[in-house]
Design a protein around this motif. Structure first.
Motif, PDB file in Angstrom:
ATOM      1  N   ASN A   1      62.058 -15.422  55.823  1.00  0.00           N
ATOM      2  CA  ASN A   1      62.464 -17.043  56.409  1.00  0.00           C
ATOM      3  C   ASN A   1      63.635 -16.187  56.795  1.00  0.00           C
ATOM      4  O   ASN A   1      64.444 -17.056  57.764  1.00  0.00           O
ATOM      5  CB  ASN A   1      61.148 -17.632  55.748  1.00  0.00           C
ATOM      6  CG  ASN A   1      59.805 -17.842  56.313  1.00  0.00           C
ATOM      7  OD1 ASN A   1      60.406 -17.813  57.380  1.00  0.00           O
ATOM      8  ND2 ASN A   1      59.619 -16.962  56.019  1.00  0.00           N
ATOM      9  N   MET A   2      65.018 -15.937  55.620  1.00  0.00           N
ATOM     10  CA  MET A   2      66.068 -16.335  55.203  1.00  0.00           C
ATOM     11  C   MET A   2      66.178 -15.818  56.655  1.00  0.00           C
ATOM     12  O   MET A   2      68.097 -15.992  56.845  1.00  0.00           O
ATOM     13  CB  MET A   2      66.242 -16.329  53.987  1.00  0.00           C
ATOM     14  CG  MET A   2      66.122 -17.457  52.999  1.00  0.00           C
ATOM     15  SD  MET A   2      65.807 -16.606  51.793  1.00  0.00           S
ATOM     16  CE  MET A   2      67.748 -17.330  51.109  1.00  0.00           C
ATOM     17  N   LYS A   3      66.305 -14.361  56.549  1.00  0.00           N
ATOM     18  CA  LYS A   3      67.132 -13.626  57.723  1.00  0.00           C
ATOM     19  C   LYS A   3      66.863 -14.222  59.268  1.00  0.00           C
ATOM     20  O   LYS A   3      67.984 -14.402  60.063  1.00  0.00           O
ATOM     21  CB  LYS A   3      66.297 -12.560  57.708  1.00  0.00           C
ATOM     22  CG  LYS A   3      66.690 -11.037  57.024  1.00  0.00           C
ATOM     23  CD  LYS A   3      68.319 -10.561  56.800  1.00  0.00           C
ATOM     24  CE  LYS A   3      68.680 -10.416  58.266  1.00  0.00           C
ATOM     25  NZ  LYS A   3      70.235  -9.151  57.922  1.00  0.00           N
ATOM     26  N   HIS A   4      65.482 -14.708  59.964  1.00  0.00           N
ATOM     27  CA  HIS A   4      64.915 -15.686  60.481  1.00  0.00           C
ATOM     28  C   HIS A   4      66.181 -16.491  60.962  1.00  0.00           C
ATOM     29  O   HIS A   4      66.774 -17.146  61.688  1.00  0.00           O
ATOM     30  CB  HIS A   4      63.907 -15.793  60.825  1.00  0.00           C
ATOM     31  CG  HIS A   4      63.179 -17.010  62.135  1.00  0.00           C
ATOM     32  ND1 HIS A   4      63.664 -16.093  63.304  1.00  0.00           N
ATOM     33  CD2 HIS A   4      62.567 -18.633  61.548  1.00  0.00           C
ATOM     34  CE1 HIS A   4      62.564 -17.288  63.789  1.00  0.00           C
ATOM     35  NE2 HIS A   4      62.385 -17.989  63.069  1.00  0.00           N
ATOM     36  N   HIS A   5      66.286 -17.659  59.783  1.00  0.00           N
ATOM     37  CA  HIS A   5      67.201 -19.013  59.601  1.00  0.00           C
ATOM     38  C   HIS A   5      68.963 -18.180  60.343  1.00  0.00           C
ATOM     39  O   HIS A   5      69.376 -19.544  60.711  1.00  0.00           O
ATOM     40  CB  HIS A   5      66.831 -19.633  58.531  1.00  0.00           C
ATOM     41  CG  HIS A   5      65.807 -19.895  57.887  1.00  0.00           C
ATOM     42  ND1 HIS A   5      65.409 -20.587  56.824  1.00  0.00           N
ATOM     43  CD2 HIS A   5      64.830 -20.047  59.354  1.00  0.00           C
ATOM     44  CE1 HIS A   5      64.130 -21.038  57.228  1.00  0.00           C
ATOM     45  NE2 HIS A   5      63.501 -20.515  58.206  1.00  0.00           N
ATOM     46  N   GLU A   6      69.158 -16.997  59.987  1.00  0.00           N
ATOM     47  CA  GLU A   6      70.473 -16.705  59.976  1.00  0.00           C
ATOM     48  C   GLU A   6      70.631 -17.139  61.818  1.00  0.00           C
ATOM     49  O   GLU A   6      71.516 -17.127  62.182  1.00  0.00           O
ATOM     50  CB  GLU A   6      71.054 -15.041  60.018  1.00  0.00           C
ATOM     51  CG  GLU A   6      71.146 -15.486  58.895  1.00  0.00           C
ATOM     52  CD  GLU A   6      71.122 -14.010  57.701  1.00  0.00           C
ATOM     53  OE1 GLU A   6      71.185 -13.907  56.879  1.00  0.00           O
ATOM     54  OE2 GLU A   6      70.486 -13.214  58.964  1.00  0.00           O
ATOM     55  N   ASP A   7      69.552 -16.334  62.683  1.00  0.00           N
ATOM     56  CA  ASP A   7      69.221 -16.554  63.925  1.00  0.00           C
ATOM     57  C   ASP A   7      68.215 -16.780  64.487  1.00  0.00           C
ATOM     58  O   ASP A   7      68.060 -15.983  64.739  1.00  0.00           O
ATOM     59  CB  ASP A   7      69.767 -15.640  64.027  1.00  0.00           C
ATOM     60  CG  ASP A   7      70.727 -15.269  65.821  1.00  0.00           C
ATOM     61  OD1 ASP A   7      70.003 -16.758  66.429  1.00  0.00           O
ATOM     62  OD2 ASP A   7      71.125 -14.654  66.823  1.00  0.00           O
ATOM     63  N   MET A   8      67.835 -18.177  64.805  1.00  0.00           N
ATOM     64  CA  MET A   8      66.407 -17.988  65.398  1.00  0.00           C
ATOM     65  C   MET A   8      65.857 -17.458  66.520  1.00  0.00           C
ATOM     66  O   MET A   8      64.853 -17.502  66.416  1.00  0.00           O
ATOM     67  CB  MET A   8      66.512 -19.430  64.796  1.00  0.00           C
ATOM     68  CG  MET A   8      66.364 -20.267  63.219  1.00  0.00           C
ATOM     69  SD  MET A   8      65.945 -21.743  63.225  1.00  0.00           S
ATOM     70  CE  MET A   8      63.970 -21.332  62.982  1.00  0.00           C
ATOM     71  N   THR A   9      67.712 -17.127  67.513  1.00  0.00           N
ATOM     72  CA  THR A   9      67.079 -16.609  68.356  1.00  0.00           C
ATOM     73  C   THR A   9      66.957 -15.043  68.321  1.00  0.00           C
ATOM     74  O   THR A   9      66.313 -14.387  69.196  1.00  0.00           O
ATOM     75  CB  THR A   9      67.824 -16.985  69.627  1.00  0.00           C
ATOM     76  OG1 THR A   9      69.414 -16.193  68.855  1.00  0.00           O
ATOM     77  CG2 THR A   9      68.015 -18.064  69.631  1.00  0.00           C
ATOM     78  N   ASP A  10      66.962 -14.565  67.059  1.00  0.00           N
ATOM     79  CA  ASP A  10      67.228 -13.078  66.975  1.00  0.00           C
ATOM     80  C   ASP A  10      65.521 -12.494  66.554  1.00  0.00           C
ATOM     81  O   ASP A  10      64.658 -12.633  65.964  1.00  0.00           O
ATOM     82  CB  ASP A  10      67.551 -13.132  65.900  1.00  0.00           C
ATOM     83  CG  ASP A  10      68.039 -10.970  65.211  1.00  0.00           C
ATOM     84  OD1 ASP A  10      66.278 -10.670  66.234  1.00  0.00           O
ATOM     85  OD2 ASP A  10      68.523 -10.328  64.935  1.00  0.00           O
ATOM     86  N   PRO A  11      64.841 -11.920  67.686  1.00  0.00           N
ATOM     87  CA  PRO A  11      63.530 -11.557  68.707  1.00  0.00           C
ATOM     88  C   PRO A  11      63.082 -11.232  66.775  1.00  0.00           C
ATOM     89  O   PRO A  11      61.679 -10.869  66.414  1.00  0.00           O
ATOM     90  CB  PRO A  11      62.581 -11.195  69.487  1.00  0.00           C
ATOM     91  CG  PRO A  11      64.730 -10.363  69.821  1.00  0.00           C
ATOM     92  CD  PRO A  11      65.650 -12.138  69.180  1.00  0.00           C
ATOM     93  N   ALA A  12      63.780  -9.715  66.441  1.00  0.00           N
ATOM     94  CA  ALA A  12      63.287  -9.002  64.836  1.00  0.00           C
ATOM     95  C   ALA A  12      62.714  -9.644  64.305  1.00  0.00           C
ATOM     96  O   ALA A  12      61.915  -9.282  63.867  1.00  0.00           O
ATOM     97  CB  ALA A  12      64.438  -7.831  64.695  1.00  0.00           C
ATOM     98  N   TYR A  13      63.977 -10.882  63.621  1.00  0.00           N
ATOM     99  CA  TYR A  13      63.302 -11.444  62.905  1.00  0.00           C
ATOM    100  C   TYR A  13      62.037 -12.206  62.894  1.00  0.00           C
ATOM    101  O   TYR A  13      61.859 -13.169  61.646  1.00  0.00           O
ATOM    102  CB  TYR A  13      64.419 -11.888  61.822  1.00  0.00           C
ATOM    103  CG  TYR A  13      65.634 -11.203  61.529  1.00  0.00           C
ATOM    104  CD1 TYR A  13      65.370 -10.220  60.217  1.00  0.00           C
ATOM    105  CD2 TYR A  13      66.595  -9.849  62.074  1.00  0.00           C
ATOM    106  CE1 TYR A  13      65.453  -8.887  59.782  1.00  0.00           C
ATOM    107  CE2 TYR A  13      67.402  -9.471  61.311  1.00  0.00           C
ATOM    108  CZ  TYR A  13      66.522  -9.034  60.535  1.00  0.00           C
ATOM    109  OH  TYR A  13      67.100  -7.777  60.208  1.00  0.00           O
TER     110      TYR A  13
END
Length: 596
Positions: free
Chosen positions: A77-89
């Protein structure tokens, strides 16, 4: 306007170092596989939990699975929060969420199986030396036993679960999706759409007509839906009544406080002590009226700035230094860890494209905590830094001192450390600032924290108490009842210096927290406890500091009230609230002095 930076362009020293938790994607995948392997062993213990040895093994396994899952979930989730448009995370975060559900399902038999044991069997397990580490967990299960029903009844309650969310879901849909607010003319004569997000901005306008127009537009919109909103709130109380009766609680309030093992006196004490201090709030309203130079103070004047245009530029580096300097009273050991946090990339500092908004502190046991910020060079951001690092230090110290099972502190205590840091920063700034304008700006900022957190949230808590008690006594409430009760409370709290506009009677209809019943009081108690701690630390020195640090290290090893009592703050007495009020009095006196 400055272009928002892409994530790839952010200097590495301004980003958090998530590799401290999980080195890379390969390590994440390996840990994920490890959890799957461990999950395969859980079922072997089903039907065996009457046996101390099996119980110890399943608890150990449960903790191991839980810790791995927490690490995977937090990292994804923290990786996702770095850039919420990044589909991998996005997909990694979803994978972690599904794993959490899978783990919950696999381990869901543990507590019910222990609860199914007789009181004698449970007491024997609690007193078994082999299980001494799990004594607190088992005592908590025994405490819950009185409110657990038979197997068929529990199955029925589980089916009712999704239905019970209806009032909250309907309110959410109406409030966030279907309700449309009119446009409001701003200071520049432009028509701007009123939304939940822009409402406070309108109320902070220096133009009084703008504030009034936004206020009237907001509540006239809610008034159009008063019957539906009255019905949803009433349905929520009925749901609470059903659960309290079904689970054999003496009242809805006692059911709500049961989880934290808190007596109703803590709740009623808060309301009574705040009532005793209402003359202070009335005095602040008088002062507000005087500073705004108005004949009448209205409800829409509560957020308007009291200090003429005041810009205070504070860079991130300056903010860090000021936070460090202000927290010196907490001692060298605390400061050393805090400084390490600043220098070892615990913090993701600036906004970038796609980054999650707001701020938080989060992490997983076994690794230092992390803080997400969207830092701007202003006073507010400096207070946010102090606040979030308070949470981080609380987590760091409780993780260091406690085993995994008992490290997580309860929500009731969660805001104490963060608010204390803000209080110490405020005290430091007020002592250091010589510019009267800057001083007034700080005092206003602080006074409004008391007004919104201690007084306003207690008023909400009192409203909840009144409406639930009326329904428990057999009354059925309509929107008229809610409006009258709410309006009368506003009159009582704000006093004669305030014109309590009739429109405010509809405010109950827009408070989402009323659908998480008896929660808001925790803001007031947490705030009071923090201010009480800050006063003791500033006046009592090292002994008070040591008690406070022991509080931070205690995590979830005991219930909230005894945890605070050991540290010198007794929330079952009026004392901490009175101490907080003495700080509020001093703020008002300093403001009055500056206006002479």
């Amino acid at each position: 306007m400055k272009q928002v930076t892409k994530r790839s362009e952010v200097p590495v020293e301004h980003t958090w170092k998530l590799e401290d938790m999980i080195a890379n994607q390969q390590a994440w995948d390996e840990e994920y596989q490890e959890v799957q392997k461990l999950l395969g062993r859980v079922g072997d213990f089903q039907g065996k939990l009457h046996d101390p040895s099996a119980l110890k093994q399943v608890f150990t396994l449960d903790d191991e699975i839980s810790l791995h899952t927490e690490r995977l979930y937090v990292y994804a989730n923290m990786k996702h929060h770095e850039d919420m448009t990044d589909p991998a995370y996005q997909s990694l975060s979803e994978k972690a969420r599904k794993l959490s559900v899978q783990v919950s399902e696999a381990t869901s038999f543990i507590t019910p199986e222990i609860l199914a044991l007789s009181d004698e069997q449970l007491t024997a397990l609690i007193n078994n030396p082999e299980l001494s580490f799990y004594k607190r967990s088992l005592e908590e299960i025994l405490r819950q036993k009185a409110h657990v029903l038979s197997k068929p009844e529990e199955a029925l309650m589980a089916q009712v679960g999704s239905m019970s969310q209806a009032s909250s879901t309907i309110f959410g849909m109406l409030n966030n999706a279907d309700m449309k607010f009119p446009k409001v003319v701003n200071e520049d004569g432009e028509e701007v759409e009123l939304t939940h997000g822009t409402y406070i901005q309108f109320l902070e306008s220096r133009d009084r007509d703008v504030r009034r127009r936004a206020f009237e537009a907001m509540y006239s919109t809610y008034r159009k839906h008063k019957n539906t909103l009255g019905a949803t709130l009433s349905a929520n109380i009925t749901k609470n009544l059903f659960y309290a009766k079904a689970r054999r609680y003496p009242s809805i309030l006692e059911m709500a406080l049961f989880g934290d093992n808190i007596s109703t006196e803590v709740y009623t004490n808060l309301i009574d002590t705040v009532h005793d201090s209402l003359p202070l709030l009335h005095r602040y309203m008088e002062l507000r009226k005087k500073l705004l130079k108005v004949d009448e103070l209205h409800m829409y004047d509560l957020f308007s700035p009291l200090v003429e245009e005041f810009k205070w530029e504070i860079s991130y580096e300056e903010a860090k230094q000021m936070v460090l300097d202000s927290l010196e009273p907490l001692g060298e050991d605390y400061l050393k860890v805090l400084e390490d946090g600043f220098n070892s990339r615990w913090i993701d500092v600036y906004e970038n494209e796609g980054k999650r908004s707001g701020a938080y502190s989060w992490g997983a046991y076994g690794t230092h905590p992390y803080v997400l910020l969207n830092h701007k060079d202003n006073l507010n951001s400096m207070f946010t830094l102090a606040h979030e690092m308070g949470h981080a230090m609380h987590s760091y110290l409780s993780d260091e001192a406690q085993e995994y099972r008992y490290a997580q502190y309860p929500i009731f205590l969660a805001e104490v450390a963060s608010t204390l840091n803000e209080a110490l920063l405020m005290d430091y700034l007020l002592k250091k600032t010589t510019d009267p304008k800057a001083k007034m700006y700080l005092l206003t900022y602080y006074a409004d924290q008391f007004r919104t957190t201690l007084f306003r949230q207690t008023m909400f808590a009192e409203f909840e108490k009144i409406i639930h008690e009326k329904v428990e006594q057999g009354e059925s409430l309509t929107h008229q009842d809610f409006s009258k009760i709410y309006y009368d409370l506003n009159k009582l709290y704000h006093g004669d210096a305030m014109v309590v506009d009739q429109d405010i009677e509809m405010e109950w209809a827009r408070i989402p927290h009323f659908y998480t019943s008896f929660y808001v009081y925790k803001y007031s108690t947490g705030f009071s406890a923090a201010i009480s701690f800050s006063k003791q630390i500033l006046e009592g020195g090292e002994p008070a500091v040591n008690k406070y640090l022991d509080f931070l290290k205690s995590g979830g090893s005991d219930y909230p009230i005894p945890t605070l009592q050991k540290a010198g703050v007794d929330m079952s007495s009026p004392e901490p609230i009175k101490q907080a009020m003495s700080v509020f009095r001093s703020i008002i006196e300093q403001m009055e002095e500056l206006t002479k």
